[in-house]
Design an enzyme around this catalytic site. Structure first.
Site, short mmCIF file in Angstrom:
data_model
loop_
_atom_site.label_atom_id
_atom_site.label_comp_id
_atom_site.label_asym_id
_atom_site.label_seq_id
_atom_site.Cartn_x
_atom_site.Cartn_y
_atom_site.Cartn_z
N ASN A 7 0.87 -1.18 0.00
CA ASN A 7 0.00 0.00 0.00
C ASN A 7 0.91 1.23 0.00
OD1 ASN A 7 -1.74 2.07 0.51
ND2 ASN A 7 -2.75 1.12 2.28
N ARG A 90 -2.73 -1.99 -3.35
CA ARG A 90 -3.92 -1.15 -3.16
C ARG A 90 -3.83 0.00 -4.16
NH1 ARG A 90 -4.88 3.68 0.89
NH2 ARG A 90 -7.08 4.00 0.46
N HIS A 179 -13.01 3.49 0.18
CA HIS A 179 -13.00 2.49 1.26
C HIS A 179 -13.70 1.20 0.83
CE1 HIS A 179 -13.02 6.03 4.35
NE2 HIS A 179 -11.78 5.63 4.18
N ARG A 240 -11.90 16.71 7.03
CA ARG A 240 -12.69 17.04 5.84
C ARG A 240 -14.08 17.52 6.24
NH1 ARG A 240 -11.18 11.56 3.58
NH2 ARG A 240 -9.19 11.88 2.53
#
Ligand code: ADP
Length: 397
Positions: A7, A90, A179, A240
């Site tokens: 990843n 990923r 996700h 966020r």
């Protein structure tokens, strides 16, 4: 068969080496500060840690050090990379090109490069990781596992925005969702916990970490999700903003004289529970401030966050016409019993009833609802790396 899972971020790289016979993690680690001063690799074999401090100017050197660590005679777990069957990567954004994991070919790489436009911060380091592995282990198959792939099953009426259709066609502006690997994993685990087939279930999965998203999973596929064209949409997060009236953005740009970059950074890095609480983006700090210091803004941020998640659960209960289970996962979802309780309070209309004693669980799979609850509430630690390893294995076996 052994599978290496990678990843890659812009300055970091996480890895796990799996033995697929028993899905066991043989070793794992993290390379930090790639391209910066003080770069370091931390390798873990069981409880033992092995640290390599070296100059790591790029991802290729990082991968070379990962190989060095896993084949190290004293701290490694392999004699050579010949024992690795494939590498799973990923990849954040597959756009509309991928609804599942794929073997990386030149054509796939071209598509990843095309999709950089949609994920300018994430796809480039993902591609660098793939290219570094191809260079260092040219004979090994590489597989891409996309964060967006699970959500490609959403119907058009869920993924289009209320803007002229031409802009969807021209710029691919639509909801993608993120996700996905995590939502898919916990939905599959929830079916196991319910002892029912996944393709017969309605599940609302809540991935609540620093980034947070909620997904409606019907018969095993994603039918709607809270993140959108980018991860900025949906519930308010660590930093966020989540859902906003878009007019606020223009208003702020005018008032604060911000350019595009400043505004983008503001919405992604200074908002969410950090901006509202003024305390931290970390929910542990905010929970402490609310309880110990009686900090009103910390309390407001927690209340607003729980309210946002609850509203998505309610809307997805409408989308699914009820739910068999609500799943909580990721850092906050797995660990904060008070946040789970807060989100689930007042959902009795849909048969949600948390058992406060069971809800004290942390970081392990558990049913935290009462025996008579119509909609079960599960805590399920996510495992994106295992999903990547499984997909890679399935494609390469
Ligand atoms: P990401 O992978 O998106 O960075 P994680 O899934 O690791 O995020 O989750 C990080 C978040 O989980 C942080 O905001 C952290 O505060 C929260 N978290 C972790 N443990 C706890 C805990 N015990 N109580 C409350 N929040 C927690």
């Amino acid at each position: 068969m052994k599978i290496l899972v990678i990843n890659c971020g812009s300055s970091s790289l996480k890895y796990q080496l799996f033995s697929m016979a028993n899905e066991q993690v043989l070793a794992k680690g993290l390379v930090e500060r790639i391209g910066l001063k003080g770069s370091v690799l931390t390798h873990q074999r069981g409880a033992e840690k092995y640290i390599i401090e070296d100059e790591i100017p790029d991802h290729e050197k990082a991968i070379a050090l990962v190989i060095k660590a896993i084949t190290d005679p004293n701290h490694g777990v392999l004699k050579s990379t010949d024992e690795i069957a494939a590498v799973g990567h990923r990849v954040v954004h597959g756009g509309e090109d991928f609804s599942g994991s794929v073997l990386i070919t030149d054509e796939v790489k071209e598509s990843l490069i095309r999709n950089i436009e949609l994920a300018p911060l994430h796809n480039p380091p993902n591609i660098m990781g793939i290219e570094a592995c191809q260079k260092i282990m040219p004979s090994l198959p590489q597989v891409g596992v996309f964060d967006t792939a699970f959500h490609q099953s959403m119907p058009a009426y869920a993924y289009v925005y209320g803007i002229p259709y031409d802009y969807y066609k021209k710029y691919k502006i639509r909801k993608y969702g993120f996700h996905g690997t995590s939502h898919k994993y916990v939905a599959e685990r929830a079916a196991v916990m319910l002892k029912r087939p996944l393709n017969d279930l309605k599940i609302i999965t809540c991935h609540l970490g620093n980034g947070a998203s909620i997904t409606a999973v019907k018969n095993g596929v994603s039918v709607d999700t809270s993140m959108g064209f980018t991860p900025l949409e949906g519930v308010m997060m660590g930093t966020r903003s989540g859902d906003l009236d878009p007019a606020i953005v223009f208003y702020l740009m005018e008032k604060e004289k911000w350019d595009f970059q400043q505004t983008n950074s503001f919405l992604n890095k200074q908002c969410g529970v950090l901006g509202l609480s003024g305390v931290s983006s970390d929910f542990r700090d905010i929970e402490n401030a609310a309880i110990e210091d009686k900090n009103d803004r910390a309390q407001l941020a927690l209340d607003r966050f729980a309210y946002a998640v609850k509203k998505y659960i309610g809307s997805y209960a409408a989308v699914l016409n009820g739910a068999d289970a609500i799943v909580f996962t990721a850092g906050l979802g797995e660990n904060s019993s008070s946040m789970r309780m807060k989100i689930c309070s007042g959902l009795d209309f849909m048969g949600v009833k948390i058992d406060p004693d069971k809800n004290f669980t942390r970081g392990v799979e558990a049913d935290v609802s009462t025996i008579d609850a119509k909609t079960k509430v599960f805590v399920i630690p996510t495992n994106e790396e295992l999903m990547i390893a499984r997909d890679t294995y399935d494609i390469c076996k």
